[in-house]
Design an enzyme around this catalytic site. Structure first.
Site, short mmCIF file in Angstrom:
data_model
loop_
_atom_site.label_atom_id
_atom_site.label_comp_id
_atom_site.label_asym_id
_atom_site.label_seq_id
_atom_site.Cartn_x
_atom_site.Cartn_y
_atom_site.Cartn_z
N ASP A 209 0.81 -1.22 0.00
CA ASP A 209 0.00 0.00 0.00
C ASP A 209 0.85 1.27 0.00
OD1 ASP A 209 -2.44 -1.59 0.33
OD2 ASP A 209 -1.78 -1.86 2.40
N HIS B 158 -4.26 -2.00 -6.20
CA HIS B 158 -3.61 -0.73 -6.48
C HIS B 158 -4.59 0.22 -7.14
CE1 HIS B 158 -2.42 -3.70 -9.59
NE2 HIS B 158 -2.75 -2.76 -10.44
#
Length: 430
Positions: free
Chosen positions: A13, A41
């Protein structure tokens, strides 16, 4: 021959999708080499957010080839759903290529993932229940079903029948769980295979041919170095190798063809799931960072744990992944804080250490040693150069680079493409 690998340097992340999308503008081929649809993503294009879990970020460039490599475990159901999502958004997928050697995630992998996690009780790993681990288990046990098998009706039926019989015995005898139906799985997943077969090929040939022809190839990692099964916070890790070395195994490209490794990190740290996190914040500062940074998992929606930037973690990532350039994201999230902190070392049993211990018991006893820097109050989301940053923010960026020991090539002050600032072109320096 020009290639760049993008890896996350923390626990995932970090904004790899954004940086991959940014670097893709100058690449001709973009490839994923490990993980599965447990990785999420987010890419922002012209103010619009696109959330992907399996397909490489380069798909938004129709003139470039996007590759799902052999090291990726592919859930055909998720892939077909993601393809439909892109088509509905007007995005062409004619440029997608999928390795015929990639392994397939099937419903019994997902069911086993859930049962194993439930059985751990308080010792759960924090898996996304996507079947990733069980699929890699089958791969290592040499009983996995590959994309090439999925496309062959007779081979798929034979291997599915054998695997499902074994898994159903496990479900019934060990977990007292409901067995799965062969016919239902076979019909559904063989149909998925037929939907994706136009994309399937030997992607190792495509990648090596591109490199041999002098084309620019970008390799996109999933998760992060600290989730690597060998170099991460084991057992609170993923089941593959996000480190840059994973490229050679997961793409079929030799190590001599890798030129640069871009490590992506945030100006603070976040983590989804359980496991060690020395700089984790439990106060109002942590809550503020979580809310301002929108720290909720792309795949799970779970609130992420957040903490201060940890240069011990970053130096570990630099060493085991051979990072040559750094991309620092989300500096804007720290705006408004009077003081910002960077962990420079750990206190382990009253001894200062600057390495990341392998032992979970030692990590539990590690206390972060912080260096405090003055914060900045200005809104920096419109900044377009390092010189435009407030002095305190500029000093923070420089200090991060010094502590990690890697030059910063880009820094970001927001999620948009235009909010990524170049200090040094990664491609030009090769």
């Amino acid at each position: 021959m020009t290639s760049v690998v993008v890896v996350g340097t923390q626990w995932g992340d970090e904004g790899k999708g954004k940086i991959t999308d940014f670097l893709s503008a100058d690449a001709e081929v973009i490839a994923r080499y490990q993980g599965g649809d447990n990785a999420g993503h987010t890419i922002v294009i012209d103010g619009k957010k696109f959330k992907l879990h399996l397909i490489p970020s380069g798909i938004f460039f129709p003139q470039k080839i996007s590759v799902i490599g052999n090291g990726v475990v592919v859930n055909p159901k998720s892939l077909v759903k993601e393809l439909a999502y892109l088509h509905d958004e007007g995005v062409t997928t004619d440029n997608l290529r999928i390795s015929d050697r990639a392994h397939v995630i099937l419903p019994y992998h997902i069911q086993l993932d859930q049962l194993q996690e439930d059985a751990k009780g308080d010792n759960k790993i924090g898996t996304t229940i996507k079947g990733i681990g069980p699929a890699y288990m089958d791969k290592a046990a040499r009983v996995g079903i590959r994309i090439a098998d999925l496309l062959d009706k007779d081979i798929f039926a034979e291997r599915l029948r054998i695997n499902l019989a074994e898994k159903n015995r496990l479900f019934e005898k060990m977990y007292d769980s409901t067995p799965l139906d062969f016919d239902a799985i076979f019909e559904e997943y063989y149909a998925y295979g037929q939907e994706i077969k136009q994309y399937v090929t030997d992607t190792s040939v495509i990648l090596n041919d591109a490199l041999d022809a002098g084309k620019r190839v970008l390799f996109e990692g999933a998760q992060g170095v600290m989730l690597d099964i060998d170099q991460g916070t084991y057992p609170f890790v993923t089941s593959s190798n996000p480190v840059a070395g994973g490229v050679t195994i997961g793409s079929g490209v030799g190590p001599s063809k890798i030129n640069k490794v871009v490590g992506v990190c945030k100006a603070y740290t976040s983590r989804v799931g359980d496991g060690p996190f020395p700089t984790e914040l439990f106060d109002e500062v942590g809550e503020r960072i979580r809310e301002v940074g929108h720290e909720y998992g792309t795949t799970t929606g779970r609130p992420r744990r957040v903490g201060w930037f940890d240069s011990v973690v970053m130096r570990h990532s630099r060493r085991v992944s051979g990072i040559t350039n750094l991309s620092l994201n989300s500096i804007d999230v720290l705006s408004g804080l009077d003081t910002v902190k960077i962990c420079v070392a750990y206190d382990l049993d009253r001894k200062r250490i600057d390495y990341y211990p392998a032992s979970l018991e030692q990590l539990k006893r590690c206390k972060p040693i912080y260096e405090e820097l003055p914060g900045w109050q200005e809104d920096i989301t419109g900044v377009r150069s390092l010189d435009e940053l407030p002095e305190n923010a500029r000093n923070y960026v420089r200090r991060v680079g010094e502590l990690v020991g890697v030059r910063i090539s880009t820094f970001s002050v927001g999620p948009g493409r235009e909010q990524t600032n170049i200090l040094e072109s990664v491609w030009a320096s090769i």
